[in-house]
Design an enzyme around this catalytic site. Sequence first.
Site, short mmCIF file in Angstrom:
data_model
loop_
_atom_site.label_atom_id
_atom_site.label_comp_id
_atom_site.label_asym_id
_atom_site.label_seq_id
_atom_site.Cartn_x
_atom_site.Cartn_y
_atom_site.Cartn_z
CE LYS A 68 -46.74 -0.28 40.74
NZ LYS A 68 -47.65 -1.28 41.33
CG ASP A 69 -36.45 -1.99 38.15
OD1 ASP A 69 -36.46 -3.20 38.45
OD2 ASP A 69 -35.41 -1.32 38.05
CB VAL A 70 -35.42 0.25 42.92
CG1 VAL A 70 -34.39 1.16 43.59
CG2 VAL A 70 -36.59 0.01 43.87
N GLY A 71 -34.22 0.35 39.92
CA GLY A 71 -33.11 0.67 39.04
C GLY A 71 -33.48 1.72 38.01
CD1 TRP B 65 -32.46 -1.45 35.65
CD2 TRP B 65 -33.29 -2.37 33.79
NE1 TRP B 65 -33.73 -1.92 35.94
CE2 TRP B 65 -34.25 -2.49 34.82
CE3 TRP B 65 -33.59 -2.89 32.53
CZ2 TRP B 65 -35.48 -3.11 34.65
CZ3 TRP B 65 -34.81 -3.52 32.35
CH2 TRP B 65 -35.76 -3.62 33.39
#
Length: 292
Positions: free
Chosen positions: A243-246, A285
Amino acid sequence: MNQWVYEAAIEPVYNYKRMLQRTGADPVHFVDLHNNRILFPYKEEGRQEVLDISFQTVKNENRITISGAAKAKDNAVEAVYKAFALNTALESVARHFEGTELAPLFETYKGVPLVREPELYGCLMKTIIHQQLNMAFAYTLSTRFVEHYGERSDGAWFYPSPEKTASLSTADLMKLQFSRRKAEYVIDTSRQIAEESLNLERMETETSEEVFKTLTAVRGIGPWTAECFLLFGLGRLNLMPAKDVGIQNGLKKLLELESKPTEEEIRKKALRWAPYESYAALYLWLSTESVT
């Protein structure tokens, strides 16, 4: 107490320069990029000590030097190896991604380790503080927290103890520009740790699923915070914060997609990346960060 020095060769592929750059992005960490040196705040049997760590390449051999005065030298060295993933076979990790869509990333960032924060409590506090903030202000806020309530020793910062944080008021933290709710989360979680109803050390031996379930039951800790703690507190190797935007932006950029992939799409792709999903996350990332 007598000072000791430990020296050893480390894996040739270990990319300590890129690791130090990324670690040094957090102002709480003392990193000297010119001398490839970092100060490591180490706690042992209730006492605090700063370990001085440096990296160098001599005749194509990567080496690490650790100096300190900790009573149990072996324990201190072990803590450094664990924090900086010095026992992880990074060459094998890179080979695992050959032939996958992430192969270009593992060519670019090969040898960058997944680094753990010096202590579990500090990691959890940092992660709660950073929730839903842009990176610049997140670091500003966690730095203010440590500088106001932590302790500086021999050039390195230690996070405050859970007991000290638990004794603060929400007003204390709001003066540092914490929101009221975030201040409550930091203080309430610290109180649970101080009272031992939440045991972070025990999580070292628990499964990632068990840790995730325990943490997300705590008010103010959601899936993102739990996953970041698993990565940067416990150093789990096979975890994908889909779910992390990065992560989503990294894949969109790498695969030249018109839109960000969904959580379901990322988890499906991640099946090929096991058992090193955490390194896939780390390198995604890295691909979105400004340092090259």
